[in-house]
Design a protein around this motif. Structure first.
Motif, PDB file in Angstrom:
ATOM      1  N   ASP A 259       7.885   3.955  -6.621  1.00 27.83           N
ATOM      2  CA  ASP A 259       7.971   4.378  -5.224  1.00 27.83           C
ATOM      3  C   ASP A 259       7.368   3.333  -4.309  1.00 27.83           C
ATOM      4  O   ASP A 259       7.815   3.126  -3.184  1.00 27.83           O
ATOM      5  CB  ASP A 259       7.219   5.700  -5.043  1.00 27.83           C
ATOM      6  CG  ASP A 259       7.791   6.757  -5.963  1.00 27.83           C
ATOM      7  OD1 ASP A 259       8.904   7.220  -5.696  1.00 27.83           O
ATOM      8  OD2 ASP A 259       7.134   7.093  -6.975  1.00 27.83           O
ATOM      9  N   LEU A 260       6.304   2.703  -4.786  1.00 26.16           N
ATOM     10  CA  LEU A 260       5.594   1.693  -4.007  1.00 26.16           C
ATOM     11  C   LEU A 260       5.434   0.459  -4.878  1.00 26.16           C
ATOM     12  O   LEU A 260       5.125   0.567  -6.068  1.00 26.16           O
ATOM     13  CB  LEU A 260       4.202   2.209  -3.610  1.00 26.16           C
ATOM     14  CG  LEU A 260       4.162   3.419  -2.669  1.00 26.16           C
ATOM     15  CD1 LEU A 260       2.792   4.071  -2.713  1.00 26.16           C
ATOM     16  CD2 LEU A 260       4.491   2.992  -1.255  1.00 26.16           C
ATOM     17  N   LEU A 261       5.628  -0.689  -4.255  1.00 29.22           N
ATOM     18  CA  LEU A 261       5.465  -1.949  -4.972  1.00 29.22           C
ATOM     19  C   LEU A 261       4.203  -2.640  -4.463  1.00 29.22           C
ATOM     20  O   LEU A 261       3.631  -2.242  -3.454  1.00 29.22           O
ATOM     21  CB  LEU A 261       6.691  -2.840  -4.752  1.00 29.22           C
ATOM     22  CG  LEU A 261       8.031  -2.198  -5.130  1.00 29.22           C
ATOM     23  CD1 LEU A 261       9.188  -3.096  -4.715  1.00 29.22           C
ATOM     24  CD2 LEU A 261       8.090  -1.907  -6.628  1.00 29.22           C
ATOM     25  N   MET A 262       3.811  -3.704  -5.151  1.00 28.37           N
ATOM     26  CA  MET A 262       2.541  -4.344  -4.796  1.00 28.37           C
ATOM     27  C   MET A 262       2.550  -5.804  -5.232  1.00 28.37           C
ATOM     28  O   MET A 262       3.106  -6.124  -6.281  1.00 28.37           O
ATOM     29  CB  MET A 262       1.424  -3.614  -5.560  1.00 28.37           C
ATOM     30  CG  MET A 262       0.018  -3.981  -5.179  1.00 28.37           C
ATOM     31  SD  MET A 262      -1.134  -3.517  -6.479  1.00 28.37           S
ATOM     32  CE  MET A 262      -0.855  -1.763  -6.626  1.00 28.37           C
ATOM     33  N   VAL A 263       1.937  -6.646  -4.420  1.00 26.37           N
ATOM     34  CA  VAL A 263       1.629  -7.999  -4.875  1.00 26.37           C
ATOM     35  C   VAL A 263       0.122  -8.095  -5.093  1.00 26.37           C
ATOM     36  O   VAL A 263      -0.659  -7.463  -4.401  1.00 26.37           O
ATOM     37  CB  VAL A 263       2.096  -9.094  -3.887  1.00 26.37           C
ATOM     38  CG1 VAL A 263       3.604  -9.103  -3.739  1.00 26.37           C
ATOM     39  CG2 VAL A 263       1.403  -8.947  -2.531  1.00 26.37           C
ATOM     40  N   LYS A 264      -0.241  -8.939  -6.059  1.00 23.51           N
ATOM     41  CA  LYS A 264      -1.651  -9.025  -6.438  1.00 23.51           C
ATOM     42  C   LYS A 264      -1.907 -10.333  -7.151  1.00 23.51           C
ATOM     43  O   LYS A 264      -1.162 -10.630  -8.088  1.00 23.51           O
ATOM     44  CB  LYS A 264      -1.968  -7.838  -7.356  1.00 23.51           C
ATOM     45  CG  LYS A 264      -3.351  -7.858  -7.948  1.00 23.51           C
ATOM     46  CD  LYS A 264      -3.507  -6.781  -8.984  1.00 23.51           C
ATOM     47  CE  LYS A 264      -4.861  -6.957  -9.643  1.00 23.51           C
ATOM     48  NZ  LYS A 264      -5.047  -6.081 -10.749  1.00 23.51           N
ATOM     49  N   PRO A 265      -2.916 -11.113  -6.770  1.00 26.62           N
ATOM     50  CA  PRO A 265      -3.799 -10.961  -5.617  1.00 26.62           C
ATOM     51  C   PRO A 265      -3.025 -11.096  -4.293  1.00 26.62           C
ATOM     52  O   PRO A 265      -2.034 -11.808  -4.222  1.00 26.62           O
ATOM     53  CB  PRO A 265      -4.785 -12.127  -5.760  1.00 26.62           C
ATOM     54  CG  PRO A 265      -4.656 -12.613  -7.160  1.00 26.62           C
ATOM     55  CD  PRO A 265      -3.253 -12.311  -7.573  1.00 26.62           C
TER      56      PRO A 265
END
Ligand code: PBG
Length: 341
Positions: A259-265
């Motif tokens: 549902d939600l994506l993310m970049v990291k760092p």
């Protein structure tokens, strides 16, 4: 403090003219955020009776279960609405096939994570959104994010079983969302179908979809006791040199049902946010990881930066790059810094 202003006379168009006052700068500013777009990580350590500071992480501590509830209560009062919980158990499983029979898949045990989710939900109900990190590095004795076979190779089938079991256990306990941070192939799809089969179709998945092998996770690994006992995580986390792989990884998580994506760092992935949004149409957040946050703490401790100003600057930059939400160890300061919901 002296106010530096320019005498603008000759230029037909001047950069300086629109920067003359706070009102003018505010008028044309393009990004902002509120406390409701920030997520506060919390470390909940089984068996700990109080709070133990995490080196470098400012006011973020390893918290025993009771102390965690008090901290969350204070953070709610300060305007925080989203919490990402790292449940750190006191005992670890072998994470190998030998342990398979005695406990859950791979011998890993998610009881502490489930108890933690239940206790937080019982106290705070729907006044907060509760996210549980789903990974194995905090529960396996070798500290890798997977179950390994006798040859110390990733046993993907058992790993996915264990991740799905963890997600279902915390969903059962009342988590609003799960956040897989392991970077194993296919985990988002597996977790989605396990949640659905268990009747948790409402539970969200916030995938760590573009997560790099990074030097900026140091304070976190201290806090979660999750450093690998041997080797490193480059076999499963993304190589920083690889842009294509980094975008494809988020696209795949999106296709698998995240549902939600993310970049990291966050700050080292600024260039990837817009392309991921463009190719998925999903909200993409940024994790300002422990080492990024700690670098601001360290600068300020040496008198080389104003901590709050530097913190707010990084949040604006992440938003400017297109981050829908930000996971940050400073979320609890947002309202005091003028970013109330
Ligand atoms: C676990 C996990 C890590 C972080 C979040 N989940 C560490 C790692 O992958 O080694 C890092 C978060 C931070 O540094 O703040 N897989």
């Amino acid at each position: 403090m002296p106010v530096v202003t320019a005498r603008i006379s000759s230029a037909t168009w001047s950069h300086l003219r629109l920067r003359q006052s706070a009102h003018l700068r505010d008028l044309v500013s393009e990004t902002t955020f509120t406390a409701s777009q920030l997520i506060q990580p919390i470390f909940v350590v089984e068996g700990l009776t109080d709070a133990e500071p995490v080196p470098g992480l400012g006011d973020n501590s390893r918290l025993g279960p009771a102390a965690a509830l008090e901290t969350i209560a204070r953070d709610v009062d300060a305007g925080v609405r989203h919490f990402l919980i790292f449940a750190v158990p006191s005992r670890r499983g072998a994470g190998g096939p030998a342990d398979q029979k005695t406990k859950g898949p791979g011998g890993v045990d998610f009881a502490h994570a489930a108890r933690t989710a239940a206790a937080i939900k019982q106290r705070f109900g729907d006044s907060i959104c509760l996210w549980l990190d789903v990974c194995l590095c905090g529960v396996t004795d070798h500290g890798h994010c997977a179950i390994l076979d006798e040859d110390e190779r990733i046993d993907l089938d058992r790993t996915l079983d264990a991740l799905a079991a963890c997600a279902v256990a915390v969903a059962e306990a009342g988590a609003d969302g799960v956040s897989p941070s392991d970077m194993m192939d296919g985990r988002t799809a597996r977790i989605r179908s396990a949640l659905d089969e268990a009747g948790h179709g409402r539970v969200l998945i916030m995938s760590y979809s573009t997560k790099f092998a990074s030097s900026f996770y140091g304070p976190f690994r201290e806090a979660a006791s999750s450093s690998p006992r041997f080797g490193d995580r480059r076999h499963y986390q993304i190589d920083v040199r690889s842009r294509r792989d980094a975008i494809a990884s988020s696209v795949r998580c999106a296709n698998e049902g995240a549902d939600l994506l993310m970049v990291k760092p966050g700050l080292t992935s600024l260039d990837l946010i817009a392309p991921i949004v463009a190719s998925t149409g999903k909200p993409v957040g940024a994790y300002q990881v422990s080492g990024e946050f700690a670098s601001l703490v360290a600068l300020a401790a040496q008198g080389l930066a104003d901590f709050d100003a530097a913190l707010v600057e990084t949040w604006h930059v992440l938003r400017r790059a297109g981050a829908a939400y930000i996971i940050t160890y400073g979320a609890r300061r947002a309202r005091a810094l003028g970013f109330g919901a």
